[in-house]
Design a protein around this motif. Sequence first.
Motif, PDB file in Angstrom:
ATOM      1  N   SER A 111       0.742  -1.386   0.573  1.00 33.49           N
ATOM      2  CA  SER A 111       0.120   0.262  -0.285  1.00 33.49           C
ATOM      3  C   SER A 111       0.275   1.393  -0.060  1.00 33.49           C
ATOM      4  O   SER A 111       0.791   2.175  -0.847  1.00 33.49           O
ATOM      5  N   HIS A 112       1.327   1.065   0.629  1.00 33.87           N
ATOM      6  CA  HIS A 112       2.905   2.039   0.899  1.00 33.87           C
ATOM      7  C   HIS A 112       4.117   3.194   0.000  1.00 33.87           C
ATOM      8  O   HIS A 112       3.555   3.295  -0.581  1.00 33.87           O
ATOM      9  N   GLU A 113       4.099   0.950  -0.729  1.00 32.62           N
ATOM     10  CA  GLU A 113       4.693   1.722  -1.793  1.00 32.62           C
ATOM     11  C   GLU A 113       3.627   1.805  -3.500  1.00 32.62           C
ATOM     12  O   GLU A 113       4.669   2.850  -3.743  1.00 32.62           O
ATOM     13  N   ARG A 168       1.913   4.036  -3.081  1.00 29.98           N
ATOM     14  CA  ARG A 168       0.950   5.337  -3.300  1.00 29.98           C
ATOM     15  C   ARG A 168       2.047   6.275  -2.874  1.00 29.98           C
ATOM     16  O   ARG A 168       1.614   7.757  -3.120  1.00 29.98           O
ATOM     17  N   THR A 169       3.820   6.051  -3.083  1.00 32.25           N
ATOM     18  CA  THR A 169       4.032   6.949  -2.830  1.00 32.25           C
ATOM     19  C   THR A 169       4.667   7.464  -4.355  1.00 32.25           C
ATOM     20  O   THR A 169       4.370   8.055  -4.172  1.00 32.25           O
ATOM     21  N   ASN A 210       1.378   9.420  -5.079  1.00 35.43           N
ATOM     22  CA  ASN A 210       1.424  10.909  -4.378  1.00 35.43           C
ATOM     23  C   ASN A 210       2.501  11.406  -5.562  1.00 35.43           C
ATOM     24  O   ASN A 210       1.734  13.061  -5.352  1.00 35.43           O
ATOM     25  N   ALA A 211       3.805  11.438  -5.551  1.00 34.20           N
ATOM     26  CA  ALA A 211       4.257  11.396  -6.734  1.00 34.20           C
ATOM     27  C   ALA A 211       3.397  12.303  -8.098  1.00 34.20           C
ATOM     28  O   ALA A 211       3.356  14.112  -8.672  1.00 34.20           O
ATOM     29  N   LEU A 223       0.568  12.879  -8.514  1.00 35.99           N
ATOM     30  CA  LEU A 223      -0.904  13.271  -8.531  1.00 35.99           C
ATOM     31  C   LEU A 223      -0.595  14.650  -7.563  1.00 35.99           C
ATOM     32  O   LEU A 223      -1.082  15.597  -8.183  1.00 35.99           O
ATOM     33  N   GLY A 224       0.347  14.758  -6.918  1.00 40.08           N
ATOM     34  CA  GLY A 224       1.007  15.996  -6.395  1.00 40.08           C
ATOM     35  C   GLY A 224       1.858  16.326  -7.126  1.00 40.08           C
ATOM     36  O   GLY A 224       1.263  17.738  -7.711  1.00 40.08           O
ATOM     37  N   PHE A 225       2.615  16.052  -8.481  1.00 43.68           N
ATOM     38  CA  PHE A 225       2.759  16.740  -8.787  1.00 43.68           C
ATOM     39  C   PHE A 225       1.959  17.785 -10.359  1.00 43.68           C
ATOM     40  O   PHE A 225       2.379  19.215 -10.824  1.00 43.68           O
ATOM     41  N   GLU A 248      -1.468  18.751  -9.224  1.00 46.33           N
ATOM     42  CA  GLU A 248      -1.575  19.124  -8.596  1.00 46.33           C
ATOM     43  C   GLU A 248      -0.529  20.497  -8.437  1.00 46.33           C
ATOM     44  O   GLU A 248      -1.177  21.711  -9.230  1.00 46.33           O
ATOM     45  N   LEU A 249       0.113  20.250  -8.569  1.00 47.56           N
ATOM     46  CA  LEU A 249       1.157  21.752  -8.781  1.00 47.56           C
ATOM     47  C   LEU A 249       1.516  22.142  -9.841  1.00 47.56           C
ATOM     48  O   LEU A 249       0.978  23.346  -9.638  1.00 47.56           O
ATOM     49  N   LEU A 260      -5.797   5.492  -8.401  1.00 41.41           N
ATOM     50  CA  LEU A 260      -6.234   5.160  -6.457  1.00 41.41           C
ATOM     51  C   LEU A 260      -7.105   4.632  -6.088  1.00 41.41           C
ATOM     52  O   LEU A 260      -6.715   3.596  -4.865  1.00 41.41           O
ATOM     53  N   ASN A 315       8.741  12.566  -3.723  1.00 38.73           N
ATOM     54  CA  ASN A 315       7.975  13.696  -2.891  1.00 38.73           C
ATOM     55  C   ASN A 315       8.307  14.529  -2.176  1.00 38.73           C
ATOM     56  O   ASN A 315       7.989  15.853  -1.461  1.00 38.73           O
ATOM     57  N   ILE A 354       8.179  17.527  -4.290  1.00 43.14           N
ATOM     58  CA  ILE A 354       6.713  18.174  -3.700  1.00 43.14           C
ATOM     59  C   ILE A 354       7.061  18.824  -3.052  1.00 43.14           C
ATOM     60  O   ILE A 354       6.818  20.708  -3.332  1.00 43.14           O
ATOM     61  N   GLN A 405       6.192   5.765   7.047  1.00 41.93           N
ATOM     62  CA  GLN A 405       7.459   4.825   6.902  1.00 41.93           C
ATOM     63  C   GLN A 405       8.427   5.186   6.735  1.00 41.93           C
ATOM     64  O   GLN A 405       8.956   5.420   5.620  1.00 41.93           O
ATOM     65  N   SER A 436       0.128   6.158   5.464  1.00 43.10           N
ATOM     66  CA  SER A 436      -0.491   5.460   3.878  1.00 43.10           C
ATOM     67  C   SER A 436      -1.616   4.809   3.588  1.00 43.10           C
ATOM     68  O   SER A 436      -1.882   4.391   2.941  1.00 43.10           O
ATOM     69  N   LYS A 481      -2.017   9.751   2.955  1.00 45.67           N
ATOM     70  CA  LYS A 481      -0.730   9.487   1.026  1.00 45.67           C
ATOM     71  C   LYS A 481      -2.202   8.957   0.218  1.00 45.67           C
ATOM     72  O   LYS A 481      -2.898   7.893   0.042  1.00 45.67           O
ATOM     73  N   PRO A 482      -2.505   9.421  -1.105  1.00 43.46           N
ATOM     74  CA  PRO A 482      -1.507  10.399  -1.353  1.00 43.46           C
ATOM     75  C   PRO A 482      -2.795  11.898  -1.037  1.00 43.46           C
ATOM     76  O   PRO A 482      -3.489  12.052  -1.256  1.00 43.46           O
ATOM     77  N   TYR A 483      -1.389  13.312  -0.927  1.00 43.33           N
ATOM     78  CA  TYR A 483      -2.003  14.309  -0.427  1.00 43.33           C
ATOM     79  C   TYR A 483      -2.344  15.222  -1.076  1.00 43.33           C
ATOM     80  O   TYR A 483      -1.230  14.887  -2.365  1.00 43.33           O
ATOM     81  N   PRO A 499      -1.263  18.831  -2.128  1.00 43.30           N
ATOM     82  CA  PRO A 499       0.141  20.069  -2.362  1.00 43.30           C
ATOM     83  C   PRO A 499      -0.725  20.987  -1.473  1.00 43.30           C
ATOM     84  O   PRO A 499      -0.542  21.615  -0.715  1.00 43.30           O
TER      85      PRO A 499
END
Lengths: 554, 124
Positions: free
Chosen positions: A332-334, A336-337, A340-341, A343-345, A347-348, A376, B15, B18, B56, B85, B106-108, B110
């Motif tokens: 799940s973490h792997e 999402r990481t 996250n990048a 979706l984050g980028f 959005e930015l 997601l 990340n 970001i 994590q 997570s 996550k994912p959040y 920004p």
Amino acid sequence: MAPQEATPRADSVVPIAAPGSGLGDRTALFLLTRSPLGALVQWVARVPASIHAKLLCAFLLVVLLFFTMGAMSLDTISRMSRHSRLLDEAHKRVDSSRQVEHALAMQMNFTAMALLLKDETTIGKILRENNRFNSTLAQIDQAAPPEERDLIQRIRAAQDEALTSVADIANLLRDGEPDEAMKLQLASGYPLYERIEGLVGNLVKTEEHRMESLRESVTRADRRAMVLVGAFVGTSILLALALGFVISWSLILPVREAGGFLSAVSKGEFGATISVPNRDEFGALADHMNRMSVALHQLDEDQRQAARQLRALNEQLERASRAKSEFLASMSHELRTPMNAILGFTELLLDGTYGDVPEPLKQPLADIQTNGWHLLRLINDVLDLSKIEAGRMELSLVEYLVPDVVGTVQASLRSLAMEKGLEFRIQVPDDIPPAFGDAKRLTQCLLNLAGNAIKFTPSGRVVIQVERQGDQLLYRVSDTGIGIPKDQIENVFAEFRQADATIAREFGGTGLGLSLTKKFVELHGGRIWVESEVGRGSTFVFSIALRVEEAAPA
Amino acid sequence: MSAKTILHIEDNEFNRKIVRDLLARTSYRLIEAADGESGVATAKRERPNLILADIQLPRMSGLDATRALRADPETAHIPIIVITSFALSGDDQKAREAGASHYLAKPYSPRELLEAVRRLAPEA
């Protein structure tokens, strides 16, 4: 399998007469170990006969002893009464012989009187005494022993002579010759009487002697009989006591052994064995007990083995489950990481962080964002489902307000409904008290249902209604959409299923939403169902407790 | 008053970038750490005004780092935002128990992150 467990424990069997408390038990223990009775008890135990037969034998023996005792006593009593009768008789005979002596003396007396008085009438008195003399003598003669008969015979003969002499004297007196009579008396009468007196004296002595010797022998015999009866009674009592002791201990010992054995078994020593010398019912019982013990031991072993295997299996499963759970967490973490990048980028970018976005790039960027969120959701759904399957899904129960949950859903989907030109209505009564449950998951459920409703409704309306029925809450999502064919209605809650495969292509969707919704409702201890008609629309309803119990989700 | 310092503990370079890009147009001063241990060390050295910690992390998890910082009186007062997570339910609960001031899944977005940062450590 531990070898020492398989070996039956010999010392677990209680020793002979173990409970040594009390004087009775100590005495019994002493007799059993220090006297031949112990060996006898063992011998009786080994006799191959039933307990019934043994007891019967013992009782019959006791009865026989009593019987013999009674017979002996009766015999003694009758013997003693016979002796007393004999003594009585002897006594009488002595008396009689004395009467004879007396009658003789009277005769002599009367003869002397007749001579003295020269009176003939006195002779009659002599005759009367003579009759008494004779009749008494006859009585003695009746039961006299042979040697006495001879004496009596001689007495009788002498008496007859004396009587003849008396008759002669009487005649002489009648004839008036008293001197002649006196002379006759002195010459024959008197010596005759003296002879008779001597003979009768002998008779009296003989009878007295007989009585004495009889008395002595009777006393001896009676004493002997008493001693005999006493000895027999004593022996019988001892014998009966010993018999009782032997029989009862031949039964008590195996019972105690069995008691010890059973208490060992009840303490969990399933390998315990019992050993009794008995070849009766107790012997059979001991055999059964030993067989039971072996079976119990085997069962115990099997059960232990099974438990060990189960424990090992359980540990294995637990390890696997932990591994799966850890994998899910890290996966799940792997996932999402990078999400996250992405979706984050995006959005930015869209927010102009890196400068103004050229117009032609705006739509592709928005598409990336939409699809990113969709991916997601897909990831979330798959992970949620995996967690539920692994039994790792836990609800986080909190107090929540129903209007809040429905409001969140409405806010999330309002624009989507508006885009399609659908009427999107919410009906929540004002009087619903604060509820208790996993608000996040319930929101997710309603989002899934309402999202689906909007997706599958080309025109018309979508309504979310909440209704309280006692301690239950009814969440109802109805639409005027395409509906679900009857033959496919069963499948709507299955994973990766949509009513029609072509629908997936036309409408999109993960196919996991309904399945997850059903599972979340069930985790809340609730129930979900659907009513639908093709072309008219569908209504999904789920009911959960207003306040979900903490322990309800499994 | 000088600019506020924000410590971002995150092992993924993208990340980190970001947040770096997000804060580039603000007055916040950003310092970074790539694992839990160096994150705690940096926090003790730099005394930032706010800490963003991923849940994590290599060497020491975000939760352990939060606990370590809360245990030290020098750093106990610093607001910490834990990025969870959302993997296992109860992550938010755990974050709160460890002493997090706020948490974001996550994912959040920004935008939301910046709002939370500004709320906990208003720009000078």
